[in-house]
Write a protein that holds these residues in place. Structure first.
Motif, PDB file in Angstrom:
ATOM      1  N   MET A 244     -17.889 -15.994  36.162  1.00  0.00           N
ATOM      2  CA  MET A 244     -17.339 -16.218  37.494  1.00  0.00           C
ATOM      3  C   MET A 244     -16.240 -15.207  37.777  1.00  0.00           C
ATOM      4  O   MET A 244     -15.379 -14.963  36.936  1.00  0.00           O
ATOM      5  CB  MET A 244     -16.770 -17.627  37.614  1.00  0.00           C
ATOM      6  N   ASP A 245     -16.289 -14.648  38.963  1.00  0.00           N
ATOM      7  CA  ASP A 245     -15.205 -13.796  39.440  1.00  0.00           C
ATOM      8  C   ASP A 245     -14.125 -14.727  39.964  1.00  0.00           C
ATOM      9  O   ASP A 245     -14.327 -15.436  40.969  1.00  0.00           O
ATOM     10  CB  ASP A 245     -15.715 -12.872  40.543  1.00  0.00           C
TER      11      ASP A 245
ATOM     12  N   VAL B 224     -17.383 -15.917  43.100  1.00  0.00           N
ATOM     13  CA  VAL B 224     -18.808 -15.618  42.959  1.00  0.00           C
ATOM     14  C   VAL B 224     -19.217 -15.794  41.506  1.00  0.00           C
ATOM     15  O   VAL B 224     -18.530 -15.330  40.589  1.00  0.00           O
ATOM     16  CB  VAL B 224     -19.125 -14.183  43.441  1.00  0.00           C
TER      17      VAL B 224
ATOM     18  N   LEU C  60     -27.122 -20.214  40.967  1.00  0.00           N
ATOM     19  CA  LEU C  60     -27.130 -19.220  39.886  1.00  0.00           C
ATOM     20  C   LEU C  60     -28.314 -19.448  38.961  1.00  0.00           C
ATOM     21  O   LEU C  60     -28.984 -18.493  38.558  1.00  0.00           O
ATOM     22  CB  LEU C  60     -25.818 -19.263  39.087  1.00  0.00           C
TER      23      LEU C  60
ATOM     24  N   THR D 280     -13.038 -13.941  43.838  1.00  0.00           N
ATOM     25  CA  THR D 280     -13.971 -14.235  44.933  1.00  0.00           C
ATOM     26  C   THR D 280     -14.694 -15.569  44.762  1.00  0.00           C
ATOM     27  O   THR D 280     -15.263 -16.069  45.726  1.00  0.00           O
ATOM     28  CB  THR D 280     -15.028 -13.126  45.031  1.00  0.00           C
TER      29      THR D 280
ATOM     30  N   GLU E 270     -26.610 -13.114  41.104  1.00  0.00           N
ATOM     31  CA  GLU E 270     -25.352 -13.734  41.515  1.00  0.00           C
ATOM     32  C   GLU E 270     -25.625 -14.851  42.496  1.00  0.00           C
ATOM     33  O   GLU E 270     -26.685 -14.910  43.112  1.00  0.00           O
ATOM     34  CB  GLU E 270     -24.380 -12.717  42.090  1.00  0.00           C
ATOM     35  N   ALA E 271     -24.636 -15.745  42.638  1.00  0.00           N
ATOM     36  CA  ALA E 271     -24.760 -16.895  43.535  1.00  0.00           C
ATOM     37  C   ALA E 271     -23.382 -17.507  43.753  1.00  0.00           C
ATOM     38  O   ALA E 271     -22.403 -17.123  43.109  1.00  0.00           O
ATOM     39  CB  ALA E 271     -25.714 -17.925  42.939  1.00  0.00           C
ATOM     40  N   MET E 272     -23.334 -18.500  44.633  1.00  0.00           N
ATOM     41  CA  MET E 272     -22.072 -19.174  44.940  1.00  0.00           C
ATOM     42  C   MET E 272     -21.944 -20.525  44.235  1.00  0.00           C
ATOM     43  O   MET E 272     -20.837 -21.045  44.114  1.00  0.00           O
ATOM     44  CB  MET E 272     -21.921 -19.368  46.456  1.00  0.00           C
ATOM     45  N   THR E 273     -23.065 -21.118  43.787  1.00  0.00           N
ATOM     46  CA  THR E 273     -23.016 -22.408  43.099  1.00  0.00           C
ATOM     47  C   THR E 273     -23.776 -22.301  41.788  1.00  0.00           C
ATOM     48  O   THR E 273     -24.607 -21.398  41.597  1.00  0.00           O
ATOM     49  CB  THR E 273     -23.645 -23.535  43.941  1.00  0.00           C
TER      50      THR E 273
ATOM     51  N   PHE F 150     -21.975 -14.902  38.579  1.00  0.00           N
ATOM     52  CA  PHE F 150     -22.864 -13.774  38.339  1.00  0.00           C
ATOM     53  C   PHE F 150     -23.285 -13.758  36.877  1.00  0.00           C
ATOM     54  O   PHE F 150     -22.708 -14.444  36.035  1.00  0.00           O
ATOM     55  CB  PHE F 150     -22.204 -12.443  38.725  1.00  0.00           C
TER      56      PHE F 150
END
Length: 157
Positions: free
Chosen positions: A14-15, A20, A42, A18, A35-38, A22
């Motif tokens: 996780m970044d 994000v 992912l 941001t 990459e994804a947000m959840t 990945f």
């Protein structure tokens, strides 16, 4: 967290700036990322990336790389290599069997524990009874002088 699909493994990171999520395929030289947000997204993107990688390799007419194929290089110094080869020959086994045994032992341990020993120099002062001559210890009906046993002790922990 490690993801798995069709024998391929992927990382999940996780970044922190941001948010994000990945990752990339692990243990292959080809670079395949996702990459994804959840977390659920992912996992989906990872599976899609593996499927896309396999399809792309098929379209290019080449074999996809297999993670952890059972072959790898081990870099050790020449002295360790020679010592291991000599010992394996003496024991009547192949060097490969030595490495397999070492890996199996490593994986069967919960954790590798670092241990060490060191010596302490201890000075012991011996005091004899006033009526005796010289210094020493009285043991089993014998007087042992400090010159006979020395005045140093060895302590380990």
């Amino acid at each position: 967290m490690t993801l798995e699909h069709k024998g391929y493994l992927g990382s999940a990171e996780m970044d922190m700036v941001t948010g994000v999520l990945f990752g990339k395929l692990l243990f292959v030289n080809d670079l395949v990322t996702y990459e994804a947000m959840t977390v659920a997204e992912l996992q989906h993107e990872f599976r899609a990336a593996v499927d896309d990688y396999l399809e792309t390799c098929r379209q290019l007419g080449r074999e996809p790389q297999q993670p952890c194929s059972g072959l790898f290089n081990v870099r050790v110094g020449p002295a360790l290599h020679r010592a291991a080869a000599v010992r394996a020959q003496k024991d009547g086994v192949k060097l490969n069997a030595v490495v397999v045994s070492a890996l199996e032992q490593y994986l069967s341990q919960v954790a590798i524990k670092h241990a060490h020993t060191h010596d302490h120099k201890v000075t012991v002062e011996l005091k004899a009874p006033a009526e005796s001559v010289g210094t020493g210890i009285y043991s089993k009906n014998n007087w042992i002088t400090s010159e006979q046993f020395g005045a140093q002790a060895h302590v380990s922990h």
